[in-house]
Design an enzyme around this catalytic site. Sequence first.
Site, PDB file in Angstrom:
ATOM      1  N   LYS A 108       0.808  -1.130  -0.032  1.00  0.00           N
ATOM      2  CA  LYS A 108       0.107  -0.032  -0.242  1.00  0.00           C
ATOM      3  C   LYS A 108       0.833   1.508  -0.127  1.00  0.00           C
ATOM      4  CE  LYS A 108      -4.159  -2.114   1.809  1.00  0.00           C
ATOM      5  NZ  LYS A 108      -3.733  -3.666   1.835  1.00  0.00           N
TER       6      LYS A 108
HETATM    7  C1  LIG Z   1      -4.264  -4.654   1.436  1.00  0.00           C
HETATM    8  C2  LIG Z   1      -3.664  -5.858   1.237  1.00  0.00           C
HETATM    9  C3  LIG Z   1      -3.896  -6.786   0.498  1.00  0.00           C
HETATM   10  C4  LIG Z   1      -5.263  -6.638  -0.480  1.00  0.00           C
HETATM   11  O1  LIG Z   1      -5.318  -5.692  -1.320  1.00  0.00           O
HETATM   12  P1  LIG Z   1      -6.439  -5.264  -2.331  1.00  0.00           P
HETATM   13  O2  LIG Z   1      -6.111  -4.139  -3.164  1.00  0.00           O
HETATM   14  O3  LIG Z   1      -7.460  -4.825  -1.175  1.00  0.00           O
HETATM   15  O4  LIG Z   1      -6.972  -6.368  -2.971  1.00  0.00           O
HETATM   16  C5  LIG Z   1      -3.122  -7.908   0.160  1.00  0.00           C
HETATM   17  N1  LIG Z   1      -2.013  -8.113   0.855  1.00  0.00           N
HETATM   18  C6  LIG Z   1      -1.543  -7.066   2.048  1.00  0.00           C
HETATM   19  C7  LIG Z   1      -0.271  -7.404   2.466  1.00  0.00           C
HETATM   20  C8  LIG Z   1      -2.236  -5.873   1.988  1.00  0.00           C
HETATM   21  O5  LIG Z   1      -1.871  -5.186   2.893  1.00  0.00           O
END
Ligand SMILES: *Cc1c(COP(=O)(O)O)cnc(C)c1O
Length: 461
Positions: A108
């Site tokens: 993110k």
């Molecule tokens: C947020 C997250 C996901 C999922 O991502 P999406 O965009 O919601 O599908 C997967 N792995 C980690 C470590 C995350 O923080």
Amino acid sequence: MKYISTRGKTDPIGFSDSVMTGLARDGGLLLPERIPDLSDRLSGMRQLKYEDLAAEIMAPFVDIPDADLRALTSISYKSFTHPDITPVVKVGDRYILELFHGPTLAFKDVAMQFLGNLFSYLLTKTGRDLNIVAATSGDTGSAAIHGVRGRDRIRIFVLFPHGRVSRLQERQMTTVLDENVHAYAVKGTFDDCQGILKDIFGDLNFKDRCSLGAVNSINWTRVLAQISYYFYATFRVQEQTGAEKVAFSVPTGNFGDVFAGYMAARMGLPISRLFLATNENDILARYFRTGEYTTGRVTQTISPSMDIQVASNFERYLYYRADSDAAAVSGLMAQFAKSGRLRLADCDSGKEDLIEACSATQSDTLAVMKRYWEKHHYLPDPHTAVGIHAAEQLSRDTVPVICLATAHPAKFPEAVMRAVGADVAHHPALDALAGLPTRCMVTPASPAELMQTIEKAIVRE
Ligand SMILES: *Cc1c(COP(=O)(O)O)cnc(C)c1O
């Protein structure tokens, strides 16, 4: 580029407005009015450094002068500790795209670091302030906090469920002492936090008075910033293998990350297939198997950032599957809101052949972690392991598979311990949090009280 709503009941808006907008005013999600085709420009992009490639890919979507955009991507990825920003490493016969070299060690950061800089850029131009309110069960909150900490004109308020996020995730939020960062431990569950957030944003008077903004995964800029690494990884693997096409395996919760991959393919990147990987919370996997999208109860797993039953970005995909028929999307979403289920069949324009889905159980996930550690001395985090499991189940041909590594394993020490029986994952950035002072306010799960607290904090400065 203008942005339209998936439900078609609002006028198109410009990019800068889209950055500050969460949901469209008609309750839909924003999408670009057309998808740019970059297929005949791929060879010219191949040699670009990550930050320049990102600017090149985002350029057709934004209304920011090229030089400014380039400066924004350049500064955004300076906070990453790897020189390649998102390196691709070969492990066994798979390729792992490591997206966890940013400040909070989860993918993110790729979007949030850019979004933070973009907010500052736009607010400086307009002279406005922005107050971000977010609810988090872990990764989103810390990535958002690190995206905007210390910035003028921005404050951030993060609500997380008291005692229910992992200790490390909590410390990643509460050890940030910048004055513009407010971490609130709400006495309730994550659902309570989300409910409060909904109430706060639902009070339009409060929302306008306090210049509230959202950074959750429906923000279009987050999707946009994630498209770049699909291009970057494809180029790296093509160089190494000479392959024409590649496949990606993507651990999925809110459908944001995999939707970015879908956009990359629509923009002309030669992606043969996208493997959508879920844990036991498999609403999306069930949809791609049966054509029916039906909510269930959320199960807690060792990959908590994917413990989601309603994937907020799914509506964007639905819009394209329904041949850009906003009225059909509105109908489907109304039906879903009422009954908790929808079927695309009635307005489907043909079979989806890009996305294929697979879910992993807890023991599948632990088994992948253990096997990768023992065989390759490479430890995937539990989310990444869900994606690797899907790649192993779904890959049938010789097309190279790139597995997205969405977090560093050191963020999930309990899962690591269960998988390999030893505390083998560490990261200096997490170890350094141990003795640091923290700041956090424990609050009751009351929307009214939180609104008061937030407004007081805004006025005080
Ligand atoms: C947020 C997250 C996901 C999922 O991502 P999406 O965009 O919601 O599908 C997967 N792995 C980690 C470590 C995350 O923080």
